[in-house]
Design an enzyme around this catalytic site. Sequence first.
Site, mmCIF file in Angstrom:
data_model
loop_
_atom_site.group_PDB
_atom_site.id
_atom_site.type_symbol
_atom_site.label_atom_id
_atom_site.label_comp_id
_atom_site.label_asym_id
_atom_site.label_seq_id
_atom_site.Cartn_x
_atom_site.Cartn_y
_atom_site.Cartn_z
ATOM 1 N N ARG A 120 43.920 16.609 50.987
ATOM 2 C CA ARG A 120 43.814 15.293 51.631
ATOM 3 C C ARG A 120 42.694 15.390 52.658
ATOM 4 N NH1 ARG A 120 48.187 11.106 54.047
ATOM 5 N NH2 ARG A 120 48.304 10.766 51.796
ATOM 6 N N HIS A 147 43.055 7.433 45.927
ATOM 7 C CA HIS A 147 44.411 7.960 46.161
ATOM 8 C C HIS A 147 45.155 7.958 44.815
ATOM 9 C CE1 HIS A 147 47.821 9.274 48.243
ATOM 10 N NE2 HIS A 147 48.123 8.232 48.981
ATOM 11 N N GLN A 150 49.050 8.218 44.388
ATOM 12 C CA GLN A 150 49.720 6.981 44.765
ATOM 13 C C GLN A 150 49.754 6.019 43.579
ATOM 14 O OE1 GLN A 150 51.216 6.206 47.882
ATOM 15 N NE2 GLN A 150 52.048 4.641 46.535
ATOM 16 N N ASP A 238 48.409 -2.933 51.497
ATOM 17 C CA ASP A 238 48.270 -1.664 52.234
ATOM 18 C C ASP A 238 47.802 -2.027 53.644
ATOM 19 O OD1 ASP A 238 47.942 1.011 52.948
ATOM 20 O OD2 ASP A 238 46.050 1.275 51.860
ATOM 21 N N CYS A 278 52.120 1.147 49.625
ATOM 22 C CA CYS A 278 52.086 2.616 49.526
ATOM 23 C C CYS A 278 52.774 3.287 50.714
ATOM 24 C CB CYS A 278 50.651 3.097 49.399
ATOM 25 S SG CYS A 278 49.628 2.617 50.798
ATOM 26 N N ARG A 306 56.582 9.031 44.043
ATOM 27 C CA ARG A 306 55.519 10.011 44.313
ATOM 28 C C ARG A 306 55.991 11.395 43.864
ATOM 29 N NH1 ARG A 306 51.700 9.132 48.300
ATOM 30 N NH2 ARG A 306 50.889 11.121 47.558
HETATM 31 N N1 CP Z 1 51.445 6.800 50.793
HETATM 32 C C1 CP Z 1 51.077 7.969 51.347
HETATM 33 O O1 CP Z 1 50.197 8.674 50.860
HETATM 34 O O2 CP Z 1 51.790 8.310 52.456
HETATM 35 P P1 CP Z 1 51.452 9.516 53.448
HETATM 36 O O3 CP Z 1 50.145 9.169 54.139
HETATM 37 O O4 CP Z 1 52.607 9.564 54.390
HETATM 38 O O5 CP Z 1 51.307 10.776 52.652
HETATM 39 N N1 NVA Z 2 44.670 3.274 52.908
HETATM 40 C C1 NVA Z 2 45.575 4.111 53.656
HETATM 41 C C2 NVA Z 2 46.580 4.738 52.750
HETATM 42 C C3 NVA Z 2 47.590 5.619 53.445
HETATM 43 C C4 NVA Z 2 48.535 6.251 52.488
HETATM 44 C C5 NVA Z 2 44.775 5.179 54.402
HETATM 45 O O1 NVA Z 2 43.849 5.736 53.832
HETATM 46 O O2 NVA Z 2 45.088 5.435 55.568
#
Ligand code: CP
Ligand code: NVA
Length: 319
Positions: A120, A147, A150, A238, A278, A306
Amino acid sequence: MEFISDLQGTPPSPSPLSGRDCLTLAEFDPAEIALILDEALRIKTLQRSRIPYRPLRGRTLAMVFQKPSNRTRVSFEVGMYQLGGHALHLSPEEIQIGKRETPSDTGRVLARYIDAIMVRTFDHGDLEELAGAADVPVINGLSDAHHPCQALADLLTVREEFGGLEGEKIAYVGDGNNVAHSLAIACALTGAGLTIAHPEGHGPDEEVVRLAGKLGAAPRLTEDPSEAANGARVIYTDVWASMGQEAEAAERKEKFAPYQVDEELMGLAAEDAIFLHCLPAHRGEEVTAGVIDGPRSRVFDQAENRLHAQKALLYLLLG
Ligand code: CP
Ligand code: NVA
């Protein structure tokens, strides 16, 4: 035998996805996406029936986090454990991608210890560089641009709700961000119809729209949330400011206000429409508490998925 074959079919062995990366989902063709979702449902059924399934005994996943996480961290760590393997959490204290050493050196070194790497991070290019150098599967656990895990959980949730994906009308209302990009690619590969309603200047990346078009179908784009919601079976949103965009949050709040998913917008959707997000969510911003905590919301099933989707992915990439 650990797998009870008369319960849900037989897992593919050897896996046709063995050794592959998952950075955007565009690495896969429609049959492969369908396979991941089928596997996810099979693994979910096994887990619900409390049937142990540990095909990844002795295998290790590195989880490199440059941004915070609840769902991604916990679902990957628990998922790896449930499959019989082990997951190692690496925070920015341990690994600072591109700062302490190059992304490619990070990838090459981790691959000497580890069977798969989940990352990440911010810059999608760093992820590509790391994946290019690591000769083990690399999974994108969220970058600024994509992502994919997701989107697998999103489509699994829609498929469970409606029995299929082909032709389903999905409306994504809000920022054309990483989540929207992965949803566009996933919909293109599964035949679900996606409309993205976004404020001016906040649409999805043109390159991603073109890519989705090449893979199956480009999402329809509009600046009118009602147009997207009209008759849709899924309304998805989102946060308005993603991780890394905190400085823009106040400005975005004003610009995105007409894109809030509220009861009125849900009222334009199909009678049996569901709401997805999400998570994490900001009640009173991109969605009202009435919608996200209401009867049409499936956000916690989506979050649970997930786990199942990623277990399927891990099994298939490491199989
Ligand atoms: N939806 C998602 O990726 O959540 P987190 O940022 O908590 O991992
Ligand atoms: N678009 C959001 C998704 C979090 C899971 C971000 O990148 O923060």
